[in-house]
Design an enzyme around this catalytic site. Structure first.
Site, PDB file in Angstrom:
ATOM      1  N   GLU A 238      17.942  54.553  77.446  1.00 43.23           N
ATOM      2  CA  GLU A 238      18.386  54.562  76.051  1.00 43.23           C
ATOM      3  C   GLU A 238      17.715  53.441  75.268  1.00 43.23           C
ATOM      4  O   GLU A 238      17.065  52.557  75.837  1.00 43.23           O
ATOM      5  CB  GLU A 238      19.903  54.420  75.989  1.00 43.23           C
ATOM      6  CG  GLU A 238      20.418  53.167  76.684  1.00 43.23           C
ATOM      7  CD  GLU A 238      21.540  52.489  75.934  1.00 43.23           C
ATOM      8  OE1 GLU A 238      21.358  52.262  74.719  1.00 43.23           O
ATOM      9  OE2 GLU A 238      22.567  52.183  76.556  1.00 43.23           O
TER      10      GLU A 238
ATOM     11  N   LYS B   5      31.975  49.607  79.307  1.00 45.19           N
ATOM     12  CA  LYS B   5      31.943  48.263  78.731  1.00 45.19           C
ATOM     13  C   LYS B   5      33.342  47.626  78.774  1.00 45.19           C
ATOM     14  O   LYS B   5      34.346  48.259  78.454  1.00 45.19           O
ATOM     15  CB  LYS B   5      31.434  48.319  77.300  1.00 45.19           C
ATOM     16  CG  LYS B   5      29.982  48.790  77.175  1.00 45.19           C
ATOM     17  CD  LYS B   5      29.539  48.785  75.728  1.00 45.19           C
ATOM     18  CE  LYS B   5      28.076  49.186  75.602  1.00 45.19           C
ATOM     19  NZ  LYS B   5      27.853  50.626  75.860  1.00 45.19           N
TER      20      LYS B   5
END
Length: 717
Positions: A52, A186
């Site tokens: 990404e 995360k």
């Protein structure tokens, strides 16, 4: 509450469907660009890993983001896969970015975060941006890239049961069959609710390694268990791999596709223990950052970048260090998973992508593993050279060599299309090498930024002898076992593997282990005296089929094995041949044959007597199916000294011609003559491998027309 989130988000289906229609059209138009290296890898069935770009544009500050992006691509390459960083530049989706394009994204201030929903607008307006996990997954799937590596995925935000703030990454995992390798979710998010949401979306979640505890991004422990665990890369590849319902096309998907579920797989890899941040430190930083975000009213897609930046500041940079460490670790793991996945799929499909039947034979190419050099050749005009710092009148030329490259070049010119595995620097020399070697398959050649392409300087006397050689060859140490392992299936199916002495010892041992396990025919070219003994430092050499040393290299090999060797080597022809045979005999207890190159004296071939001839063909590599040992000396084709231009590639050209004949099933005498004829052409050429070597110049009619000295043969005790 999670169920309510799903129902609430479901109302967007019609709008998303319209987006999908636009996106599908754009991926087959001028809005979609695939890097040539990625395109070649995909078409040839090599492993590719998607990366990404929001981690570059929004996840880290400059210059750490650019350095990280370059290092991650290099890690993917060195572990056997081709990196494909996905991003949007000026309204075009790029699958694979040039280095200058990485730098543009890393330094630009006004770039967007591009998820699935944003693509129509960004493309139509000609904007640039970093693709999120969701955006990258969607593009990777359209580009037929099965494995995607990221740092951590998005998820349900803390308080998401009230705010409905749920990352599109989760719904993308529920509908796009791509394997995502990440360090979990995360830590700024609600990990428990995220796992529950992934279950609702039907996403297969597995931890990687020894524990089922789901990692908490910056740290190992989250307090939540993943449903499944895979212990290593092979197990992860097995989890991901499937046979596509309509046959093979090198397009991989999750096993759920076989059940028509269409969902992805999440492989959660814990951050390396020695580089994980303190869980308590990170949690305190998250609490402070979250409170500040609420006070400032920051929500939506601006929230995650804000929280990550503030957590890094509150943790005094510890979170950024862990972030960089975990993305590198994910890249290493993900690349190896992609390589293992490719091997599984190749086992099911032919080279053309069609389903392979159990009894079907597969046309394969020889594999050459070795060095590439930029050669500077200086040939003095006089036979005797002046020393003491004096300048010798000479001609100086640049060419492209390296033993492995020369072998692959010669085989390519003779129509054997070898697959060449090597490493170069990513510099101006490598661009020249690629242009020069355009007639060769260079898709297995890795280019590493920060390394120099190998350079060799040869000083040749006026009589054609090599007086001095200087080399910068450090980059060859990057031909690692990990990189070569990405081509294991090609090695397994190759009719012959050639490896040169530039390759590190560990890689040679790896090739020898494959040769032992898979009964491969492997030929070793020692390269020079200092490198000749690499396979012979252990029992690895017993797996070799053939070696092709000169007399000095053969003596060094015998010395390494503890065999008696002469202090001085002879110069008289009869004595040279006798010494070659004497030094070759001890090795024939294990090797199929030994080809000793003797320069102007020709070549001595020692091996097994098969029907009155020395066996060379791989199909006869059977130590026990021979009628004793024999040797033969083939004199060289005379080349006048004044016609000798370059000696650096003559021996490699000889072996290329010999191997080409061997692969074509020619008789031993014709194989040797093809090699000798190739060597004579290269001696007259400024290039290490003569451009005149081809199917027209080295053929049966030419061999018959050549006047050949009689080869001397004798049986060995």
């Amino acid at each position: 509450m999670i169920g309510k989130l799903v129902l609430t988000l479901g109302g967007c289906a019609a709008a998303m469907a319209r987006h999908v229609i636009y996106i599908r059209r754009s991926l087959h138009s001028g809005d979609f660009s695939v890097h040539p290296c990625v395109k070649e890898a995909l078409s040839s069935g090599r492993p590719v890993v998607a990366l990404e770009s929001t981690i570059i544009t929004h996840g880290m500050p400059y210059p750490q983001n650019l350095r990280m992006a370059r290092e991650v691509e290099e890690i993917v390459q060195t572990n056997g896969s081709v990196p494909a960083t996905i991003g949007v530049l000026n309204g075009r989706i790029h699958v694979g970015l040039q280095d200058e394009e990485l730098e543009i994204l890393a330094t630009s201030k006004n770039v967007m975060k591009v998820s699935r929903r944003d693509l129509p607008y960004v493309l139509s307006q000609g904007l640039s941006g970093g693709t999120t996990v969701a955006g990258t997954m969607m593009v990777a799937h359209k580009a037929r890239i099965p494995v995607f590596v990221t740092g951590g995925i998005g998820g349900v935000h803390r308080g998401g049961e009230n705010t409905l703030d749920v990352s599109a990454d989760l719904t993308e995992l529920g509908r796009t069959p791509v394997a995502v390798v990440s360090a979990g979710v995360k830590s700024i998010l609600d990990i428990g609710r995220t796992l529950e949401y992934l279950e609702t979306q039907g996403v297969c979640v597995a931890t990687f390694g020894e524990s089922r505890e789901f990692p908490a991004f910056f740290s190992h422990r989250s307090g939540f268990q993943a449903p499944f665990r895979v212990q290593n890369e092979d197990a992860a590849a097995q989890l991901i791999a499937t046979q596509p319902p309509n046959g093979c096309d090198f397009s991989f998907s999750a096993r759920s596709l076989a059940l028509q579920l269409g969902s992805g797989v999440l492989i959660a890899v814990p951050c390396p223990q020695d580089q994980a941040a303190s869980g308590q430190l990170i949690e305190e930083a998250i609490q402070l950052a979250s409170r500040e975000a609420r006070e400032k009213g920051i929500t939506g897609k601006e929230l995650t970048p804000f929280l990550l930046q503030r957590v890094n500041e509150f943790s005094s940079g510890e979170s950024l260090k862990s972030n960089i460490a975990l993305i590198k670790n994910n890249a290493r793991v993900g690349s190896r998973i992609a390589a293992a996945l490719t091997q599984i799929q190749r086992g099911r499909c032919g080279r053309d992508g069609s389903p392979r039947h159990e009894n079907a034979s597969v046309a394969t190419s020889p594999v050459v593993i070795g060095g590439i050099n930029v050669d500077i050749i200086a040939k003095a005009r006089d036979a005797t050279m002046l020393d003491g710092g004096q300048t010798n009148p000479s001609t100086v030329r640049q060419s492209f060599g390296g033993v492995g490259r020369n072998l692959a070049d010669g085989l390519s010119r003779l129509g054997k299309a070898p697959f060449f595995i090597s490493v170069m620097g990513k510099d101006e020399h490598s661009e020249s090498v690629l242009r020069y070697c355009s007639h060769m398959d260079m898709s297995g050649v890795l280019r590493l930024k920060g390394h120099n392409t190998a350079t060799y300087c040869a000083v040749i006397t006026g009589s054609g002898d090599l007086a001095l050689g200087l080399g910068d060859m450090d980059v060859h140490q990057q031909i690692t076992e990990q990189y070569v392992s990405g081509f294991k299936e090609r090695l397994r199916l190759a009719p012959l593997v050639c490896i040169d002495g530039n390759v590190p010892v560990s890689t040679i041992q790896y090739i020898c282990q494959i040769a032992r396990d898979q009964h491969l025919a492997v030929c070793y070219e020692p390269t020079d005296v200092d490198k000749a003994s690499k396979p012979f430092l252990s029992d690895s050499w017993r797996a070799l089929a053939c070696i092709s040393p000169n007399l000095r290299e053969l003596r060094a090999i015998n010395r390494t094995l503890g065999h008696p060797v002469p202090a001085d080597l002879p110069s008289k022809l009869e004595d040279v041949v006798e010494a070659a045979v004497t030094l070759a005999c001890p090795l024939l207890k294990e090797l199929h044959c030994v080809v000793v190159t003797l320069g102007q004296h020709g070549v001595v071939v020692c091996g097994r007597n098969m029907g009155g001839s020395i066996s060379l063909h791989p199909a006869t590599f059977n130590k026990n199916a021979a009628d004793g040992l024999c040797a033969a000396h083939y004199p060289a084709i005379p080349v006048p000294a004044e016609e000798i231009v370059n000696v650096s590639g003559a021996g490699d050209s000889l072996m290329a011609g010999l191997i080409a004949g061997l692969l074509a099933g020619e008789a031993t005498d014709d194989c040797i003559r093809m090699g000798l004829l190739s060597a004579s052409l290269s001696l007259r050429s400024h290039e290490p491998v003569s451009p005149q070597i081809n199917g027209a110049s080295i053929n049966a009619a030419r061999l018959k027309a050549q006047s050949w000295p009689v080869a001397k043969r004798w049986k060995l005790p």
